[in-house]
Scaffold this motif. Structure first.
Motif, PDB file in Angstrom:
ATOM      1  N   ILE A 246      10.703   5.138 -12.989  1.00 51.30           N
ATOM      2  CA  ILE A 246       9.420   4.452 -12.794  1.00 51.30           C
ATOM      3  C   ILE A 246       8.738   4.103 -14.290  1.00 51.30           C
ATOM      4  CG2 ILE A 246       7.111   4.620 -12.207  1.00 51.30           C
ATOM      5  CD1 ILE A 246       7.802   5.806  -9.556  1.00 51.30           C
ATOM      6  N   ILE A 247       9.001   5.274 -15.151  1.00 53.06           N
ATOM      7  CA  ILE A 247       8.415   5.211 -16.324  1.00 53.06           C
ATOM      8  C   ILE A 247       9.358   4.235 -17.230  1.00 53.06           C
ATOM      9  CG2 ILE A 247       8.242   6.603 -18.553  1.00 53.06           C
ATOM     10  CD1 ILE A 247       7.273   8.886 -16.880  1.00 53.06           C
TER      11      ILE A 247
ATOM     12  N   PHE B 106       1.519   7.441  -6.588  1.00 57.39           N
ATOM     13  CA  PHE B 106       0.195   8.173  -7.100  1.00 57.39           C
ATOM     14  C   PHE B 106       0.898   9.919  -6.506  1.00 57.39           C
ATOM     15  CE2 PHE B 106      -2.152   4.602  -7.175  1.00 57.39           C
ATOM     16  CZ  PHE B 106      -2.581   4.793  -8.372  1.00 57.39           C
ATOM     17  N   ARG B 107       1.605   9.551  -5.107  1.00 55.93           N
ATOM     18  CA  ARG B 107       1.790  11.216  -4.762  1.00 55.93           C
ATOM     19  C   ARG B 107       3.151  11.790  -5.710  1.00 55.93           C
ATOM     20  NH1 ARG B 107       4.916  10.877   0.631  1.00 55.93           N
ATOM     21  NH2 ARG B 107       6.622  11.002  -0.585  1.00 55.93           N
ATOM     22  N   VAL B 108       3.988  10.948  -6.260  1.00 57.21           N
ATOM     23  CA  VAL B 108       4.898  11.451  -7.131  1.00 57.21           C
ATOM     24  C   VAL B 108       4.292  11.942  -8.287  1.00 57.21           C
ATOM     25  CG1 VAL B 108       6.878  10.778  -8.497  1.00 57.21           C
ATOM     26  CG2 VAL B 108       6.852   9.967  -6.083  1.00 57.21           C
ATOM     27  N   PHE B 109       3.385  11.483  -8.802  1.00 59.58           N
ATOM     28  CA  PHE B 109       2.709  11.938 -10.113  1.00 59.58           C
ATOM     29  C   PHE B 109       1.700  13.011 -10.117  1.00 59.58           C
ATOM     30  CE2 PHE B 109       4.946   8.190 -11.556  1.00 59.58           C
ATOM     31  CZ  PHE B 109       5.624   8.481 -12.650  1.00 59.58           C
ATOM     32  N   SER B 110       1.442  13.353  -8.556  1.00 62.63           N
ATOM     33  CA  SER B 110       0.175  14.260  -8.632  1.00 62.63           C
ATOM     34  C   SER B 110       1.178  15.492  -7.965  1.00 62.63           C
ATOM     35  CB  SER B 110      -0.851  13.724  -7.844  1.00 62.63           C
ATOM     36  OG  SER B 110      -0.159  13.543  -6.553  1.00 62.63           O
ATOM     37  N   LYS B 111       0.375  16.815  -8.162  1.00 63.20           N
ATOM     38  CA  LYS B 111       0.810  17.974  -7.475  1.00 63.20           C
ATOM     39  C   LYS B 111       0.407  17.961  -6.027  1.00 63.20           C
ATOM     40  CE  LYS B 111       2.246  19.977 -11.139  1.00 63.20           C
ATOM     41  NZ  LYS B 111       3.606  20.366 -11.245  1.00 63.20           N
ATOM     42  N   ASP B 112       1.057  18.429  -5.232  1.00 65.83           N
ATOM     43  CA  ASP B 112       0.866  18.797  -3.804  1.00 65.83           C
ATOM     44  C   ASP B 112       0.186  20.009  -3.586  1.00 65.83           C
ATOM     45  OD1 ASP B 112       0.671  18.757  -0.883  1.00 65.83           O
ATOM     46  OD2 ASP B 112       2.896  19.350  -0.891  1.00 65.83           O
TER      47      ASP B 112
ATOM     48  N   GLY C   9       0.892  -1.249  -0.001  1.00 60.72           N
ATOM     49  CA  GLY C   9      -0.030   0.044  -0.119  1.00 60.72           C
ATOM     50  C   GLY C   9       0.776   1.102  -0.055  1.00 60.72           C
ATOM     51  N   PRO C  10       1.912   1.564   0.870  1.00 61.77           N
ATOM     52  CA  PRO C  10       2.834   2.599   0.843  1.00 61.77           C
ATOM     53  C   PRO C  10       3.291   2.702  -0.345  1.00 61.77           C
ATOM     54  CG  PRO C  10       3.101   1.360   2.966  1.00 61.77           C
ATOM     55  CD  PRO C  10       2.086   0.638   2.043  1.00 61.77           C
ATOM     56  N   VAL C  11       3.657   1.563  -1.272  1.00 59.16           N
ATOM     57  CA  VAL C  11       4.267   1.759  -2.466  1.00 59.16           C
ATOM     58  C   VAL C  11       3.454   2.566  -3.521  1.00 59.16           C
ATOM     59  CG1 VAL C  11       5.188   0.603  -4.210  1.00 59.16           C
ATOM     60  CG2 VAL C  11       5.898  -0.052  -2.128  1.00 59.16           C
TER      61      VAL C  11
END
Length: 65
Positions: A47-48, A19-25, A12-14
């Motif tokens: 990752i890509i 998703f956190r890396v590919f989305s804006k904060d 789950g944390p992975v």
């Protein structure tokens, strides 16, 4: 004992990081220094590249005679 192993192997944390890396904060929840931005950029690239390589390997394996 089984709960410890189950907790250790949870992925789950992975996915949360993925998703956190590919989305804006938008909330400003995470720190955003230059070094951290570069690290996340390199992680996106790796990752890509991994996913592209995985797709190529699966297609090569599937099309072998």
């Amino acid at each position: 004992m089984l709960d410890k192993i189950k907790n250790f192997l949870s992925i789950g944390p992975v996915f949360a990081y993925f998703f956190r890396v590919f989305s804006k904060d938008k909330e400003g929840k995470y720190p955003h220094s230059f070094n951290l931005k570069m690290m996340h950029g390199i992680n996106k690239i790796s990752i890509i590249m991994f996913l592209i390589c995985l797709i190529i390997m699966v297609t090569r394996c599937a099309t072998r005679e």
